[in-house]
Design a protein around this motif. Structure first.
Motif, PDB file in Angstrom:
ATOM      1  N   SER A  39       0.850  -1.189   0.000  1.00 45.68           N
ATOM      2  CA  SER A  39       0.000   0.000   0.000  1.00 45.68           C
ATOM      3  C   SER A  39       0.886   1.239   0.000  1.00 45.68           C
ATOM      4  N   TYR A  40       0.236   2.376  -0.139  1.00 46.91           N
ATOM      5  CA  TYR A  40       0.962   3.639  -0.107  1.00 46.91           C
ATOM      6  C   TYR A  40       0.031   4.741   0.364  1.00 46.91           C
ATOM      7  N   ASN A  41       0.635   5.844   0.782  1.00 42.19           N
ATOM      8  CA  ASN A  41      -0.071   7.091   1.064  1.00 42.19           C
ATOM      9  C   ASN A  41       0.666   8.188   0.315  1.00 42.19           C
ATOM     10  N   LEU A  42      -0.042   9.250  -0.018  1.00 34.53           N
ATOM     11  CA  LEU A  42       0.602  10.398  -0.647  1.00 34.53           C
ATOM     12  C   LEU A  42       0.593  11.572   0.319  1.00 34.53           C
ATOM     13  N   ILE A  43       1.712  12.266   0.357  1.00 32.29           N
ATOM     14  CA  ILE A  43       1.840  13.491   1.130  1.00 32.29           C
ATOM     15  C   ILE A  43       2.032  14.607   0.114  1.00 32.29           C
ATOM     16  N   VAL A  44       1.107  15.557   0.085  1.00 36.83           N
ATOM     17  CA  VAL A  44       1.140  16.656  -0.879  1.00 36.83           C
ATOM     18  C   VAL A  44       1.484  17.937  -0.123  1.00 36.83           C
ATOM     19  N   ASN A  45       2.615  18.536  -0.500  1.00 36.13           N
ATOM     20  CA  ASN A  45       3.089  19.764   0.168  1.00 36.13           C
ATOM     21  C   ASN A  45       3.119  19.594   1.688  1.00 36.13           C
ATOM     22  N   ASP A  46       3.689  18.472   2.132  1.00 35.02           N
ATOM     23  CA  ASP A  46       3.886  18.144   3.559  1.00 35.02           C
ATOM     24  C   ASP A  46       2.597  17.838   4.318  1.00 35.02           C
ATOM     25  N   VAL A  47       1.485  17.609   3.606  1.00 35.61           N
ATOM     26  CA  VAL A  47       0.214  17.290   4.258  1.00 35.61           C
ATOM     27  C   VAL A  47      -0.275  15.936   3.749  1.00 35.61           C
ATOM     28  N   PRO A  48      -0.456  14.933   4.633  1.00 34.94           N
ATOM     29  CA  PRO A  48      -1.000  13.643   4.195  1.00 34.94           C
ATOM     30  C   PRO A  48      -2.371  13.830   3.554  1.00 34.94           C
ATOM     31  N   GLN A  49      -2.591  13.128   2.437  1.00 33.19           N
ATOM     32  CA  GLN A  49      -3.840  13.242   1.686  1.00 33.19           C
ATOM     33  C   GLN A  49      -4.477  11.870   1.506  1.00 33.19           C
ATOM     34  N   THR A  50      -5.750  11.879   1.167  1.00 29.59           N
ATOM     35  CA  THR A  50      -6.461  10.650   0.809  1.00 29.59           C
ATOM     36  C   THR A  50      -7.144  10.877  -0.535  1.00 29.59           C
ATOM     37  N   THR A  51      -7.538   9.786  -1.160  1.00 25.30           N
ATOM     38  CA  THR A  51      -8.207   9.873  -2.446  1.00 25.30           C
ATOM     39  C   THR A  51      -9.629  10.395  -2.258  1.00 25.30           C
ATOM     40  N   PRO A  52     -10.173  11.160  -3.146  1.00 23.95           N
ATOM     41  CA  PRO A  52      -9.577  11.625  -4.400  1.00 23.95           C
ATOM     42  C   PRO A  52      -8.553  12.733  -4.128  1.00 23.95           C
ATOM     43  N   TYR A  53      -7.444  12.640  -4.823  1.00 20.16           N
ATOM     44  CA  TYR A  53      -6.374  13.618  -4.648  1.00 20.16           C
ATOM     45  C   TYR A  53      -6.703  14.895  -5.413  1.00 20.16           C
ATOM     46  N   VAL A  54      -6.268  16.032  -4.867  1.00 19.43           N
ATOM     47  CA  VAL A  54      -6.567  17.329  -5.457  1.00 19.43           C
ATOM     48  C   VAL A  54      -5.283  18.138  -5.558  1.00 19.43           C
ATOM     49  N   LEU A  55      -5.060  18.722  -6.734  1.00 16.30           N
ATOM     50  CA  LEU A  55      -3.960  19.659  -6.958  1.00 16.30           C
ATOM     51  C   LEU A  55      -4.560  20.975  -7.443  1.00 16.30           C
ATOM     52  N   THR A  56      -3.780  22.030  -7.352  1.00 17.51           N
ATOM     53  CA  THR A  56      -4.225  23.344  -7.822  1.00 17.51           C
ATOM     54  C   THR A  56      -3.590  23.652  -9.166  1.00 17.51           C
ATOM     55  N   ALA A  57      -4.423  24.011 -10.131  1.00 15.48           N
ATOM     56  CA  ALA A  57      -3.943  24.323 -11.481  1.00 15.48           C
ATOM     57  C   ALA A  57      -2.958  25.486 -11.434  1.00 15.48           C
ATOM     58  N   GLY A  58      -1.904  25.374 -12.240  1.00 16.82           N
ATOM     59  CA  GLY A  58      -0.917  26.435 -12.347  1.00 16.82           C
ATOM     60  C   GLY A  58       0.117  26.436 -11.249  1.00 16.82           C
ATOM     61  N   GLN A  59       0.044  25.488 -10.321  1.00 14.81           N
ATOM     62  CA  GLN A  59       1.017  25.414  -9.236  1.00 14.81           C
ATOM     63  C   GLN A  59       1.793  24.108  -9.305  1.00 14.81           C
ATOM     64  N   THR A  60       3.026  24.152  -8.791  1.00 15.47           N
ATOM     65  CA  THR A  60       3.827  22.940  -8.656  1.00 15.47           C
ATOM     66  C   THR A  60       3.715  22.467  -7.219  1.00 15.47           C
ATOM     67  N   SER A  61       3.378  21.202  -7.051  1.00 15.02           N
ATOM     68  CA  SER A  61       3.212  20.609  -5.719  1.00 15.02           C
ATOM     69  C   SER A  61       4.296  19.566  -5.487  1.00 15.02           C
ATOM     70  N   ARG A  62       4.791  19.483  -4.266  1.00 13.57           N
ATOM     71  CA  ARG A  62       5.740  18.435  -3.880  1.00 13.57           C
ATOM     72  C   ARG A  62       4.933  17.256  -3.368  1.00 13.57           C
ATOM     73  N   ILE A  63       5.091  16.099  -4.031  1.00  8.50           N
ATOM     74  CA  ILE A  63       4.369  14.892  -3.625  1.00  8.50           C
ATOM     75  C   ILE A  63       5.377  13.839  -3.195  1.00  8.50           C
ATOM     76  N   GLN A  64       5.169  13.308  -2.009  1.00 10.02           N
ATOM     77  CA  GLN A  64       5.980  12.212  -1.488  1.00 10.02           C
ATOM     78  C   GLN A  64       5.116  10.965  -1.414  1.00 10.02           C
ATOM     79  N   ILE A  65       5.639   9.858  -1.923  1.00 12.65           N
ATOM     80  CA  ILE A  65       4.948   8.571  -1.805  1.00 12.65           C
ATOM     81  C   ILE A  65       5.500   7.872  -0.568  1.00 12.65           C
ATOM     82  N   LYS A  66       4.607   7.462   0.329  1.00 11.58           N
ATOM     83  CA  LYS A  66       4.992   6.667   1.498  1.00 11.58           C
ATOM     84  C   LYS A  66       4.524   5.243   1.231  1.00 11.58           C
TER      85      LYS A  66
END
Length: 148
Positions: A39-66
């Motif tokens: 299994s895995y979890n995603l951390i987007v911009n240092d914040v743990p997230q759950t599905t459905p994942y959301v990004l902001t258009a026009g921005q670069t996000s740092r995503i870490q896979i755990k």
């Protein structure tokens, strides 16, 4: 000349040594640590997230896979020898650039509002295609909120 007082001790010592040698035979192997992610979890911009994942258009996000193995152990300790992968469908939804020193971290650019899927991969080389997880929903929102 034999020393009768030493003979019984020698037999006991010899028997003990043979027992220990048999107990620690060369066919004994150390337990193998499981580096296969279950299994895995995603951390987007240092914040743990759950599905459905959301990004902001026009921005670069740092995503870490755990990644986690079947026992629930965090696999961060194998990052130097393994790689993660992020792919998007449609491919125009976002692009991921792996960080040079962190094989499980990416800078993800999502240029336009839209929706699609994100898929995570894991492997021993930079293709990270030995274990491919099922696609999950990814929404790219405008800075004002949900899709219009």
């Amino acid at each position: 000349m034999s020393h009768p007082a030493l003979l019984p001790v020698s037999r006991i010592s010899l028997a003990g040594a043979l027992f220990l040698a048999a107990a620690c035979g060369s066919d004994e192997t150390a337990p193998v640590e499981d580096h296969t992610p279950a299994s895995y979890n995603l951390i987007v911009n240092d914040v743990p997230q759950t599905t459905p994942y959301v990004l902001t258009a026009g921005q670069t996000s740092r995503i870490q896979i755990k990644f986690f193995n079947a026992a629930g152990d965090d696999l961060d300790n194998v990052e130097a020898e393994h790689f993660g992968r992020l792919t998007f469908s449609p491919t125009s939804l976002a692009t991921a650039t792996r960080l040079a020193d962190h094989h499980f971290q990416f800078d993800v650019a999502a240029p336009n509002v839209g929706s699609g899927t994100l898929q995570v991969g894991f492997g021993h080389d930079d293709t990270a295609d030995e274990k491919i997880f099922d696609p999950v929903t990814l929404n790219v929102m405008g800075s004002a909120g949900p899709l219009q």
